[in-house]
Design an enzyme around this catalytic site. Sequence first.
Site, PDB file in Angstrom:
ATOM      1  N   GLU A  76       0.840  -1.197   0.000  1.00 24.94           N
ATOM      2  CA  GLU A  76       0.000   0.000   0.000  1.00 24.94           C
ATOM      3  C   GLU A  76       0.881   1.256   0.000  1.00 24.94           C
ATOM      4  OE1 GLU A  76      -3.488   1.877   2.934  1.00 24.94           O
ATOM      5  OE2 GLU A  76      -2.197   0.248   3.630  1.00 24.94           O
ATOM      6  N   LYS A 121      -9.488   2.856  -2.069  1.00 23.66           N
ATOM      7  CA  LYS A 121      -9.750   2.212  -0.781  1.00 23.66           C
ATOM      8  C   LYS A 121     -11.095   2.655  -0.210  1.00 23.66           C
ATOM      9  CE  LYS A 121      -7.262   1.385   3.589  1.00 23.66           C
ATOM     10  NZ  LYS A 121      -5.998   1.730   4.316  1.00 23.66           N
ATOM     11  N   CYS A 138      -5.468  -3.026   2.446  1.00 26.17           N
ATOM     12  CA  CYS A 138      -5.244  -3.029   3.889  1.00 26.17           C
ATOM     13  C   CYS A 138      -6.516  -3.273   4.707  1.00 26.17           C
ATOM     14  CB  CYS A 138      -4.551  -1.731   4.292  1.00 26.17           C
ATOM     15  SG  CYS A 138      -3.712  -1.826   5.896  1.00 26.17           S
TER      16      CYS A 138
END
Length: 290
Positions: free
Chosen positions: A41, A111, A145
């Site tokens: 990430e 995200k 994540c």
Amino acid sequence: MKIAGVQMDVALGQPAANLAKIISKLTETAAAGATLTVFPECVLTGYCFDSREEALEHAETIPGPSTQRLAEACAATNSFAVVGMLEAAGDSLYNAAVLVGPAGVLGSYRKVHLPFLGIDRFTSYGDRPFAVHAADGLNVGMNICYDASFPEAARCLALQGADLIALPTNWPPGSECAAASAINTRAMENGVYYIAVNRVGEENGFPFIGHSRIADPTGATLATLPHDNEAILYAEIDLSRVRNKHYVRVPGKHEIDRFADRRPHLYGPVIEPHGLMPPGRTDSDSELAN
């Protein structure tokens, strides 16, 4: 097909140096036979920025200069890469991942689930549906994540035909359980390959734990890096195996199909608005929750 994950340190606010390192590692993994290589990430920029303004200096459009360089490297190595970066889109800033191949950008992801940590304190929520992208016959879905803590994200990708879910991540201390358990669980419950690639090193006082891993469609660990050192992990994946969701263990007596066995008409509470305010967010940031 062989896949690879590059567990590496990242220099905060130094995208040129990080990109050079990414391309070097991509050359190494492709030489080892990997068709797809996954990086952490925000590997292009770093993660622990202290303000939106500081981070915006290093954000890029997708496609943009860095994805063009990555495409050239993919063309030179005849391979594909998933790379974490910060995306500038109009007035918005996103924590993003991009799938790049020899022909350029094949897909990108913003995200969706944002913890109150690092750059995610200042980015916008991902605003696009989960999507699957083809890379040399491999159907790739991307999460980032914290998304791995929400099973709905992986399920959406699996239902769209993902063979592999790639999770670029920046796990800090406190994420050991996610690293050890969530990845294998997401793989098992969806019958997909799942690769989670974490960074190492430290930024602005935050260390990162490494512990990257690859799990197969049964939830078994194919490869892991149980440490916080720079390293590369590899695994072979079998597309015929991942595309068979009907497991016959004892014909007529023990058969499992987690897609056919779902009962979506009972899952209504999962998608009902909750009205809760995420830590550190404003009303305008929380519209998706309502």
